[in-house]
Design an enzyme around this catalytic site. Structure first.
Site, PDB file in Angstrom:
ATOM      1  N   ASN A 118      94.386  68.885  67.999  1.00 23.85           N
ATOM      2  CA  ASN A 118      93.988  70.052  68.236  1.00 23.85           C
ATOM      3  C   ASN A 118      93.578  70.283  69.888  1.00 23.85           C
ATOM      4  O   ASN A 118      93.757  71.164  70.623  1.00 23.85           O
ATOM      5  CB  ASN A 118      92.685  70.820  67.667  1.00 23.85           C
ATOM      6  CG  ASN A 118      93.336  71.504  66.511  1.00 23.85           C
ATOM      7  OD1 ASN A 118      93.713  72.604  66.519  1.00 23.85           O
ATOM      8  ND2 ASN A 118      93.184  70.482  65.188  1.00 23.85           N
ATOM      9  N   CYS A 126      94.402  66.536  56.775  1.00 23.42           N
ATOM     10  CA  CYS A 126      93.381  65.630  56.211  1.00 23.42           C
ATOM     11  C   CYS A 126      92.547  66.100  54.951  1.00 23.42           C
ATOM     12  O   CYS A 126      92.021  65.480  54.553  1.00 23.42           O
ATOM     13  CB  CYS A 126      92.372  65.755  57.440  1.00 23.42           C
ATOM     14  SG  CYS A 126      93.139  65.022  58.966  1.00 23.42           S
ATOM     15  N   ALA A 150      98.842  71.915  63.951  1.00 15.27           N
ATOM     16  CA  ALA A 150      97.730  71.742  64.821  1.00 15.27           C
ATOM     17  C   ALA A 150      98.082  71.770  66.388  1.00 15.27           C
ATOM     18  O   ALA A 150      97.809  72.545  67.059  1.00 15.27           O
ATOM     19  CB  ALA A 150      96.812  70.401  64.648  1.00 15.27           C
ATOM     20  N   ALA A 151      98.764  70.561  66.813  1.00 17.20           N
ATOM     21  CA  ALA A 151      98.998  70.348  68.106  1.00 17.20           C
ATOM     22  C   ALA A 151     100.023  71.881  68.523  1.00 17.20           C
ATOM     23  O   ALA A 151      99.752  72.445  69.739  1.00 17.20           O
ATOM     24  CB  ALA A 151      99.783  69.176  68.401  1.00 17.20           C
ATOM     25  N   ARG A 156      70.302  46.230  69.680  1.00 13.95           N
ATOM     26  CA  ARG A 156      69.163  44.993  70.055  1.00 13.95           C
ATOM     27  C   ARG A 156      69.746  43.665  69.875  1.00 13.95           C
ATOM     28  O   ARG A 156      69.437  42.612  70.631  1.00 13.95           O
ATOM     29  CB  ARG A 156      67.828  45.442  69.462  1.00 13.95           C
ATOM     30  CG  ARG A 156      67.141  46.576  69.739  1.00 13.95           C
ATOM     31  CD  ARG A 156      65.860  46.835  69.061  1.00 13.95           C
ATOM     32  NE  ARG A 156      64.962  45.816  69.149  1.00 13.95           N
ATOM     33  CZ  ARG A 156      63.774  45.674  68.281  1.00 13.95           C
ATOM     34  NH1 ARG A 156      63.556  46.748  67.596  1.00 13.95           N
ATOM     35  NH2 ARG A 156      62.886  44.774  68.611  1.00 13.95           N
ATOM     36  N   SER A 159      99.793  75.609  60.671  1.00 14.62           N
ATOM     37  CA  SER A 159      98.466  75.336  61.010  1.00 14.62           C
ATOM     38  C   SER A 159      97.437  75.140  59.799  1.00 14.62           C
ATOM     39  O   SER A 159      96.469  75.724  59.567  1.00 14.62           O
ATOM     40  CB  SER A 159      97.738  76.804  61.626  1.00 14.62           C
ATOM     41  OG  SER A 159      98.546  76.988  62.688  1.00 14.62           O
ATOM     42  N   GLU A 192     109.133  75.909  62.727  1.00 15.55           N
ATOM     43  CA  GLU A 192     108.553  74.972  61.878  1.00 15.55           C
ATOM     44  C   GLU A 192     109.477  74.922  60.685  1.00 15.55           C
ATOM     45  O   GLU A 192     109.731  75.671  60.081  1.00 15.55           O
ATOM     46  CB  GLU A 192     107.149  75.658  61.211  1.00 15.55           C
ATOM     47  CG  GLU A 192     106.504  75.216  60.060  1.00 15.55           C
ATOM     48  CD  GLU A 192     106.251  73.648  60.204  1.00 15.55           C
ATOM     49  OE1 GLU A 192     106.757  72.748  59.462  1.00 15.55           O
ATOM     50  OE2 GLU A 192     105.857  72.913  61.225  1.00 15.55           O
TER      51      GLU A 192
END
Length: 460
Positions: free
Chosen positions: A312, A48, A14-15, A449, A44, A38
């Site tokens: 990402n 998850c 991802a990164a 509240r 990619s 890699e």
């Protein structure tokens, strides 16, 4: 004509590949050469999504792949798969790589470097932890190995070590495969990212689904049979039969290379960066994703959070900066959501022990409500817990446990935390209402509240 610069990226998920793609948008191949390494078989992909692929909710492995190596290469990104970076030479501005297949070593120089080495699963030093039938679930290869084991295992007893997000999600996946599932967890309650009183609700719900949860019990070993395969998991006072074991203990930053190179690490072992995701003290090195620590906007401290959403975003910012543009990552509030069967679990901000750790005095408010108007078909129960700073009423954290429609309500609190709102200000939020979606008073606002009243009472 300016000389072509070389951007080297360590990590193809991802990164790393978000950074590569964004940098390529900023500059063409004549201006910026991009080389990415890699060590695995896939680029990619969504880690998850692995529990949902294992469970069968996602039909095919390739549905979890956002972009293949070939797609990256067509965009003039030189992505070299099955190539592991073994050393970073900061002084010489180069990295040593090893071809996983042949073992051949070589050096590659860089003008700019991105470290996106991700996280590694926590694998405790237990007897027989590497025995056949014991599985982690970090990569697509891990997911396939587990599916293969499930397909050929005759016994139907599964044990999950750890009751965090991955642990409970994998428990559901194993349940769907027809296994008798036990979770053994060293914490007081499942989901240590929640306060124990909210974790107790998760424990009760898991029991109602037929999942046995053993809490407050660290695992001491794994027993194998004559064939070397796992047969049981042991604790100090019990033994739990198991034909399959899944590790769901969590992850830690993979910063072995960075540490050896002398780059700055934080107290959680992650790389430290500035707002531009540049490694502190190094103008030409960036880092992002699960290998970094980020600023918690609520506590003001650095923390490690392994999530694809952050990775990402980090990649987009790194790519913009490495490509000559500008971007910053201000920090996080710690939002996370998960699901096990019909139960939704969400949290953002600080737990009680987090608030105490940074010296914040706080009040709490817990309410029970429903996801829709009580009279509308399908209204499901939920519990919302809210923390607010004692003197100011500033929102500090929210935790939600409930059924359908509960989890994503945490986003309301995430926005309020980012904006620095007080719980009293939250009570006036103009949220959407119709009976199929919410009671007249949304459960988050009901909690606000009650928290407002607690703040006022504490100030008397």
């Amino acid at each position: 004509m300016a000389a072509t610069e070389r951007l080297v990226i360590i990590g193809g998920d991802a990164a790393g590949m978000s950074a590569a793609s964004q940098a390529r948008r900023m500059k063409g191949p004549d201006e910026l050469e991009i080389v990415a390494f890699e060590r695995g078989h896939f680029s990619s992909f969504s880690a998850c999504g692995i529990p949902y692929w294992v469970s069968g909710d996602v039909g095919e492995r390739d549905e979890l792949i956002a972009r293949t190596p070939e797609e990256h290469r067509r965009r003039a990104i030189d992505l070299r798969m099955r190539t592991e970076v073994t050393e970073i030479d900061v002084t010489g501005a180069r990295v040593r790589t090893r071809d996983v297949g042949t073992g051949a070593d070589s050096w590659t120089g860089y003008d700019k470097l991105v470290i996106a080495t991700g996280a590694r699963p926590i694998r405790p030093a237990l007897p027989s932890i590497d025995a056949p039938g014991v599985h982690g679930v970090q990569t697509l290869d891990d997911g396939q190995a587990l599916l293969d084991t499930l397909a050929r295992t005759e016994g139907r007893r599964a044990l999950v070590i750890g009751a965090g997000y991955i642990g409970v999600e994998m428990a559901e996946a194993l349940l769907k495969h027809g296994y008798e599932v036990t979770i053994v967890n060293r914490s007081e309650q499942p989901m240590a990212t929640l306060d124990p009183d909210m974790g107790r609700l998760v424990h009760e719900a898991l029991s109602g689904m037929g999942i046995t949860t053993v809490s407050g019990t660290p695992v001491t070993g794994i027993r194998t049979g004559d064939d070397g395969r796992v047969r049981a998991v042991t604790t100090d006072d019990a033994e739990y039969p198991a034909d399959v074991v899944v590790l769901g203990i969590g992850v830690e930053p993979e910063t072995t290379l960075a540490r050896a190179a002398g780059l700055p690490l934080g107290r959680h072992g992650g790389l430290l960066t500035d707002l531009a995701m540049r490694v502190r003290g190094h103008d030409n090195i960036w880092a992002g994703g699960d290998c970094v620590e980020v600023l918690d906007l609520v506590s003001g401290r650095e923390r490690h959070i392994a999530l694809g959403t952050h990775a990402n975003k980090h990649g987009q910012i790194i790519g913009a900066n490495a490509g000559g543009g500008y971007g910053t990552f201000p920090g996080v509030v710690g939002t996370a959501v998960s699901k096990v069967c019909e139960l939704e679990i969400a949290r953002t901000g600080l737990r009680e022990k987090d608030a105490r750790a940074v010296g914040l005095r706080y009040v709490t408010a817990t309410i029970e409500s429903t996801s829709r108007a009580g009279y509308f078909p399908g209204a499901a129960p939920m519990t919302v817990k809210m923390l607010a700073e004692r003197r100011t009423g500033r929102l500090l954290g929210v935790q939600i446990v409930g059924r359908e429609g509960a989890g994503k309500r945490v986003d309301i609190a995430a926005v309020a935390l980012t904006a620095g709102m007080t719980v009293e200000q939250m009570t006036a939020l103009d949220l959407g209402y119709a009976p199929p979606f919410s009671p007249v008073w949304d459960p988050v606002l009901v909690a606000a509240r009650k928290a407002t009243a607690a703040v006022r009472k504490a100030g008397m």
